[in-house]
Scaffold this active site. Structure first.
Site, PDB file in Angstrom:
ATOM      1  N   LYS A  39      63.725  92.502 -26.035  1.00 19.91           N
ATOM      2  CA  LYS A  39      64.453  92.298 -27.297  1.00 19.91           C
ATOM      3  C   LYS A  39      65.320  93.518 -27.602  1.00 19.91           C
ATOM      4  O   LYS A  39      64.924  94.658 -27.329  1.00 19.91           O
ATOM      5  CB  LYS A  39      63.442  92.036 -28.426  1.00 19.91           C
ATOM      6  N   SER A 114      62.778  86.310 -35.473  1.00 23.59           N
ATOM      7  CA  SER A 114      64.022  86.910 -35.016  1.00 23.59           C
ATOM      8  C   SER A 114      64.115  87.104 -33.500  1.00 23.59           C
ATOM      9  O   SER A 114      65.174  87.467 -32.997  1.00 23.59           O
ATOM     10  CB  SER A 114      64.194  88.279 -35.688  1.00 23.59           C
ATOM     11  N   SER A 138      58.065  86.817 -36.150  1.00 23.85           N
ATOM     12  CA  SER A 138      59.256  86.807 -35.290  1.00 23.85           C
ATOM     13  C   SER A 138      58.985  86.569 -33.812  1.00 23.85           C
ATOM     14  O   SER A 138      59.926  86.364 -33.043  1.00 23.85           O
ATOM     15  CB  SER A 138      60.034  88.118 -35.462  1.00 23.85           C
TER      16      SER A 138
END
Length: 434
Positions: A39, A114, A138
């Site tokens: 990420k 996210s 997330s």
């Protein structure tokens, strides 16, 4: 020393990656030659790291996050950096400064957020594993929406050194993969103590998943099947829990009364921490240089207005207000009391059961642009934020489909019993042949 390299040139039609490493070096080891996506809020030496924000465009970290160093030592090939909601602020990955990620199961829908880029990269088969971060769901939300497995470890079990902070007391780095075995394998590599993160614990993870759950007690909170939870999602999740009972577990009805205040406590806490953490992006310490010929206030304001997205600015303002003189006791202090009550509720329930189960998300994946007002977006986090407030481990494993879209079964455990939630997810996965 890297002895090999893989060629990584994915067909990224979903905008899952912000950066790809076409020639990814790796060495031999437990993850030898496996492509792992990271990420974009986790620091990677020599690879651009933006948090999906214009204010960090062009930033190349001079060091690796602790977890990235462990990946490299275990032989993994860091294949690229994945898209996300800007600084982790969102539930859809639509809040990226570089465009939304699409859900590989249905490209008219969001992948969740996210960590939507990491989930899409795994779901589309571009990589076998990925790292995400989970501040209020997330990892678990995109795992549920994209039909993969995602684990939020116990707070402190994985080092956060090198993670660009949004809300320190809530966020945790965790593994995402197509199946429980690979999530467990990645967890073996990243868990353990790191002296550079004072919140990390010496609790290494060496577990091999077991499908034996005979005699296990599963708490089923009524609040996880109440108002706001889609009937189709609730029905599929109940069937999954019934399947666990067929494997020898016992379902025990329970209640988490403090959930009524969980969402408010979460958003006051995370926006307050964001207000403090994001102050460093001022055009001096981080971000494009401010115009030093102008007044400090004007130059600082212009840099942040131009480079931060709408949702980031909203959360900074909310947090700054909650911490301001005269309002601290009214909002932040009360949020911490509510957070403590949530911890006590989980502790009370865990005195009588081994794990807690329910849906990961109240609905299936939204259509792109469907959640246009912030409040309805925040409400979607109601089933995931309690685990972050309590700091407990929680996993999402696919358990069926509603409206043709994946539904996630969420299993939460006692602090530092990540192994047990892995086992329950593995037992379900093996029983239904996912």
């Amino acid at each position: 020393m890297a002895a090999h390299e893989i060629t990584f040139e994915p067909d990224d039609r979903y905008n899952a990656f912000l950066t790809t490493c076409n020639k990814a070096p790796h060495c031999d080891g437990k993850l030898g030659g496996i492509a792992v996506a990271v990420k974009d809020n986790i620091s990677t030496q020599g690879i651009e790291t933006t948090c999906a924000s214009k204010i960090l465009k062009g930033y190349i970290p001079p060091y690796d996050a602790h977890v990235v160093g462990l990946l490299r030592q275990s032989g993994a090939a860091v294949a690229g950096k994945t898209n996300m909601d800007e600084f982790g602020m969102g539930t859809t990955t639509e809040n990226s400064a570089f465009g939304p990620t699409l859900n590989p199961c249905d490209t008219t829908r969001v992948p969740g957020g996210s960590s939507g880029g990491s989930a899409a990269a795994v779901a589309a088969g571009m990589v076998r594993m990925a790292l995400g971060t989970d501040t209020g769901g997330s990892i678990r939300c995109p795992a549920a929406f994209c039909g993969i497995v995602g684990l939020k470890p116990t707070y402190g079990r994985v080092s956060r050194y090198g993670l660009i902070a949004y809300a320190n007391s809530l966020e945790q780095i965790g593994p995402m993969a197509k199946n429980v075995h690979d999530v467990s394998l990645l967890m073996q590599v990243i868990a353990g103590h790191d002296r550079r993160d004072t919140t990390s614990y010496a609790k290494p993870y060496t577990h091999t998943p077991s499908a034996d759950i005979k005699g296990l007690k599963i708490g089923v909170p009524q609040e996880y099947f109440g108002e706001g939870v889609d009937k189709g999602v609730a029905e599929i999740t109940k069937r999954a829990i019934f399947r666990l009972e067929e494997l020898g577990a016992t379902a025990v009805p329970c209640s988490i009364p403090s959930m009524e205040y969980a969402l408010a406590a979460y958003y006051v806490t995370c926006t307050s921490e964001a207000s403090s953490n994001l102050a460093r992006f001022d055009g001096v310490r981080y971000g494009p240089a401010a115009d030093t010929k102008r007044s400090w206030h004007d130059a600082y304001q212009d840099v942040r207005r131009a480079r931060f997205g709408t949702e980031v600015r909203r959360r900074i303002m909310l947090g700054t207000f909650a911490l301001s003189s005269g309002y601290y006791g009214k909002y932040y202090a009360k949020a911490q009391i509510a957070r403590e009550n949530i911890r006590k509720d989980f502790s009370r329930i865990f005195s009588g059961v081994d794990v807690i189960a329910g849906p990961t998300m109240p609905t299936v994946a939204f259509r792109l642009g469907e959640k246009s007002d912030p409040l309805s977006m925040y409400l979607a986090d109601i089933l995931t934020v309690p685990a972050n407030l309590a700091g407990i481990p929680a996993i999402s494993v696919p358990c069926g489909k509603s409206e043709g879209m994946p539904v996630g079964l969420q299993i939460m455990g006692k602090p530092f019993e990540d192994e047990r939630v892995i086992d329950v997810a593995y037992a379900y996965e093996q029983a239904v042949g996912l």
